[in-house]
Write an enzyme that holds these catalytic residues in place. Structure first.
Site, short mmCIF file in Angstrom:
data_model
loop_
_atom_site.label_atom_id
_atom_site.label_comp_id
_atom_site.label_asym_id
_atom_site.label_seq_id
_atom_site.Cartn_x
_atom_site.Cartn_y
_atom_site.Cartn_z
N ASP A 138 5.39 -3.39 10.67
CA ASP A 138 6.79 -2.99 10.60
C ASP A 138 6.96 -1.77 11.49
O ASP A 138 6.19 -0.81 11.40
CB ASP A 138 7.20 -2.63 9.16
CG ASP A 138 7.18 -3.83 8.22
OD1 ASP A 138 7.64 -4.91 8.65
OD2 ASP A 138 6.72 -3.68 7.08
N CYS A 162 3.62 -4.62 6.22
CA CYS A 162 4.24 -5.24 5.07
C CYS A 162 3.19 -5.40 3.96
O CYS A 162 2.09 -5.91 4.22
CB CYS A 162 4.81 -6.61 5.46
SG CYS A 162 5.40 -7.58 4.05
#
Length: 280
Positions: free
Chosen positions: A195, A188
């Protein structure tokens, strides 16, 4: 380093929940921030959308009885703004103690607010409990690149964690196939947290080397980028370095806060499936 630096962002900060419906919770982010930081050539983008699945949605009926549902939100790739994921979560939670005439009224409010925030026509399909069985769980189809490559050969050289499009290679023969990998990880750009996604590449053209694609996707492991920008960069790099006649790149990211984001970018127009990955 984060590509976003704004006191207006709620991601990564403690924020109070609204007790009543509050579209002001939505925080738009210019797509250009992620694209410029990643060096994405927006001129290569032709078709696609971002599919958001919202699994935790609740509001009150006129009597005060709580109602529940799920929502499928489709945002056009041309929308000038992304919607920060935590702000979308806060927005959805603001429905929890608000009375609406029916599910259609909730859907209409979401379509209006999300379209205004993103700067494009957003569609919302609100699934009430009698439609929950429409959510389909499916393994990705095609060739899994980490299973297709020769393990000894792949491990003979170190994997790199800096994005390197030169890792993408093609052969002389023509192919029409689907390649996918479950190993994708990025970070992120706001919080630096990981992620995770399954990335799928559908193409026709010179055969894409599976090991090269695997190494390329693994090279995102330390990269900080929005989900949408990551998919756009993958799409652009494959289009530029592999020269396919047709190409579609999609990623099914695992959910955060009851929401998952699934960008699709393609050389051709179409209606894109929303099949839930087993990790979602």
């Amino acid at each position: 380093m984060s590509v976003v630096d704004s006191d207006k962002l709620v991601l990564g900060r403690q924020v109070d929940y609204s007790l009543q419906y509050d579209p002001g919770q939505l925080c738009p982010i210019p797509r250009e921030l992620g694209r410029s930081a990643a060096g994405i050539n927006a001129g290569l983008l032709r078709h696609g959308e971002d599919i958001w699945n919202i699994y935790e949605l609740s509001w009150l009926a006129p009597s005060g009885l709580p109602m529940v549902g799920m929502a499928v939100v489709r945002v056009p790739w041309q929308a000038p703004f992304l919607i920060e994921s935590k702000s979308l979560k806060l927005y959805c939670n603001s429905f929890n103690m608000t009375r609406f005439a029916d599910a259609a009224a909730v859907r209409d409010a979401m379509e209006r607010d999300l379209s205004q925030a993103s700067g494009a026509a957003v569609t919302v399909d609100l699934l009430e409990p009698h439609r929950f069985d429409e959510v389909v769980l499916a393994e990705p189809n095609g060739i899994c690149v980490e299973e297709a490559v020769d393990v000894a050969s792949a491990q003979a050289a170190e994997f790199a964690y800096e994005i390197d499009p030169s890792l993408l290679k093609t052969g002389e023969e023509h192919a029409r196939e689907i390649l996918f990998s479950r190993l994708f990880r990025s970070r992120c750009p706001v919080t630096g947290q990981p992620d995770w996604a399954t990335v799928r590449v559908v193409y026709s053209g010179p055969r894409i080397d599976a090991e090269g694609l695997l190494r390329y996707l693994v090279s995102y492991r330390s990269h900080q980028g929005f989900h949408e920008a990551c998919v756009e960069r993958i799409y652009g790099d494959i289009l530029t370095h592999c020269r396919p006649e047709e190409l579609e790149v999609s990623a099914r990211f695992t959910r955060r806060g009851g929401i998952d984001i699934n960008p699709v970018r393609s050389t051709h127009d179409g209606v894109w499936d929303n099949l839930r990955d087993p990790r979602q």
